[in-house]
Design an enzyme around this catalytic site. Structure first.
Site, PDB file in Angstrom:
ATOM      1  N   HIS A 278      -0.622   1.039  -0.828  1.00 13.71           N
ATOM      2  CA  HIS A 278      -0.571   2.500  -0.898  1.00 13.71           C
ATOM      3  C   HIS A 278      -0.517   2.948  -2.364  1.00 13.71           C
ATOM      4  O   HIS A 278       0.262   3.827  -2.741  1.00 13.71           O
ATOM      5  CB  HIS A 278       0.627   3.039  -0.113  1.00 13.71           C
ATOM      6  CG  HIS A 278       0.622   2.650   1.329  1.00 13.71           C
ATOM      7  ND1 HIS A 278       0.073   3.436   2.322  1.00 13.71           N
ATOM      8  CD2 HIS A 278       1.072   1.541   1.952  1.00 13.71           C
ATOM      9  CE1 HIS A 278       0.202   2.827   3.491  1.00 13.71           C
ATOM     10  NE2 HIS A 278       0.803   1.676   3.294  1.00 13.71           N
TER      11      HIS A 278
ATOM     12  N   TYR B  95       8.899  -4.422  -0.172  1.00 15.31           N
ATOM     13  CA  TYR B  95       8.949  -3.209  -0.985  1.00 15.31           C
ATOM     14  C   TYR B  95       9.775  -3.442  -2.246  1.00 15.31           C
ATOM     15  O   TYR B  95       9.430  -2.974  -3.336  1.00 15.31           O
ATOM     16  CB  TYR B  95       9.571  -2.060  -0.193  1.00 15.31           C
ATOM     17  CG  TYR B  95       8.692  -1.445   0.873  1.00 15.31           C
ATOM     18  CD1 TYR B  95       7.577  -2.107   1.375  1.00 15.31           C
ATOM     19  CD2 TYR B  95       8.997  -0.210   1.403  1.00 15.31           C
ATOM     20  CE1 TYR B  95       6.794  -1.535   2.358  1.00 15.31           C
ATOM     21  CE2 TYR B  95       8.217   0.375   2.391  1.00 15.31           C
ATOM     22  CZ  TYR B  95       7.119  -0.297   2.866  1.00 15.31           C
ATOM     23  OH  TYR B  95       6.342   0.272   3.845  1.00 15.31           O
TER      24      TYR B  95
END
Length: 361
Positions: free
Chosen positions: A66, A332
């Site tokens: 992303h 993440y």
């Protein structure tokens, strides 16, 4: 003259030292296991992020997935209806400030907006009591695979052949044959088309969570953001960066809104498998309205330094047994550490854009 011999330790002292040594050894072994040093073939967060990095290319200072996006800000206006299922302050009547990010999947921050049919929405709710709720959602109703290991295998199978610039069809076919749980996602993907706007998309949390009420009862749920804007239109031809321009145009006309719809599971609905959609007749609560009022570039906006870890939850919300959740959190974190130690660069140059990198998802 020799030093006198130390007095012999008592059995109790020996036991204490043995316990300390065992504790330190166990801790060291734990770190080694998590790091993959003892089991080189084991799937680790670093291997997951390496896979994403290989797929999208190395773009220092950017998220490994992303990577192309825009910061957004606004607030969440709770309806109070979800308060019966959760003590989280975000569900009490009133407004909660929100800092978010809209993006497309992939690790290339310069990819055309039309390169993928999926859009993503990440949000951080800043609750009055100082707690936070972070969530990452995607515009697909189901995830391709159910486990981190299968996700990694999918990345390997999808790697582009240097000779053709495309994935090897035989390798992909073998992966899908070995993973029949991908059927629902593939059925959705066959008809999915890149939309012309972030604003017309529904965004699905995909993973299950638990809402915990005032009596301590746990309610298995999934959530999604449903837009108030009308149906999406086809993406414009000849423009690789139309999504942010469309968002700016829409925000100039007024705030953009989504409804947070929380679906409650019935007994037997799976909470550990994001490839399975719950039946449409499940009870759904309109928990309130997300209102986005502004946007800023991701390299200087408030979302830049946020890690949208979906396991950062306030009291009243808890993770389920879905194995993708801890894997997402760990990946993440690895991505965040990588990009915050790098400089963001402009293609074709060697000079950094600034001393601060862009934020990772």
């Amino acid at each position: 003259m020799h030093d006198p011999l130390p007095p012999p330790r008592s059995p109790r002292q020996s036991w204490r030292w043995a316990l300390i040594v065992a504790t330190v050894t166990a801790a060291a072994a734990g770190f080694a296991y998590v790091g993959g040093w003892l089991t080189p073939g084991r799937l680790t967060p670093a291997r997951l992020v390496d896979g994403l990095q290989q797929a999208g290319g190395l773009h220092p200072g950017y998220r490994r997935n992303h990577a192309k996006g825009v910061c957004v800000a606004g607030y969440f206006e709770s309806s109070g209806r979800a308060g019966a299922y959760s003590t989280a302050e975000v569900f009490a009547a009133g407004r909660t400030p929100v800092v978010g990010r809209l993006a497309i999947p992939g690790g290339n921050p310069y990819a055309p907006d039309s390169s993928v049919p999926i859009r993503s929405m990440a949000l951080r709710f800043n609750l009055p009591n100082g707690q936070q709720w972070r969530t990452g959602m995607n515009s697909m109703p189901v995830f391709p695979v159910a486990t981190p290991q299968a996700f990694y295998a999918q990345m390997v199978a999808s790697r582009k052949d240097p000779a053709t610039g495309k994935p090897d069809p035989a390798r992909l076919a073998a992966f899908f044959a070995a993973h029949p749980e991908t059927a629902a996602f593939r059925a959705w993907a066959r008809s999915a088309r890149p939309s012309a706007s972030f604003v017309t998309e529904s965004y699905y949390g995909l993973n299950a969570f638990y809402l915990i009420d005032a009596h301590g009862q746990r309610h298995a749920v999934r959530w999604r953001m449903a837009p108030e804007a009308g149906n999406g239109v086809a993406a414009p031809a000849g423009d690789d960066n139309y999504l942010i321009a469309d968002l700016q145009q829409r925000l100039a006309a007024g705030p953009q809104r989504w409804h947070l719809l929380v679906t409650l599971a019935a007994p037997g609905d799976p909470t550990n498998d994001a490839t399975k959609v719950w039946p449409a007749d499940r009870t759904t609560v309109d928990a309130g309205t997300l209102v986005l009022t502004g946007e800023q570039p991701q390299d200087s906006g408030p979302c830049r330094d946020i890690n949208y870890d979906p396991t950062v939850l306030p009291a009243g919300i808890a993770i389920s047994d879905d194995p993708l959740l801890p894997a997402r959190s760990a990946a993440y974190a690895d991505s965040y550490l990588r990009r915050t130690s790098e400089e963001a660069h402009v293609p074709g140059t060697t000079a950094p854009v600034s001393t601060r990198p862009e934020a990772a998802r």
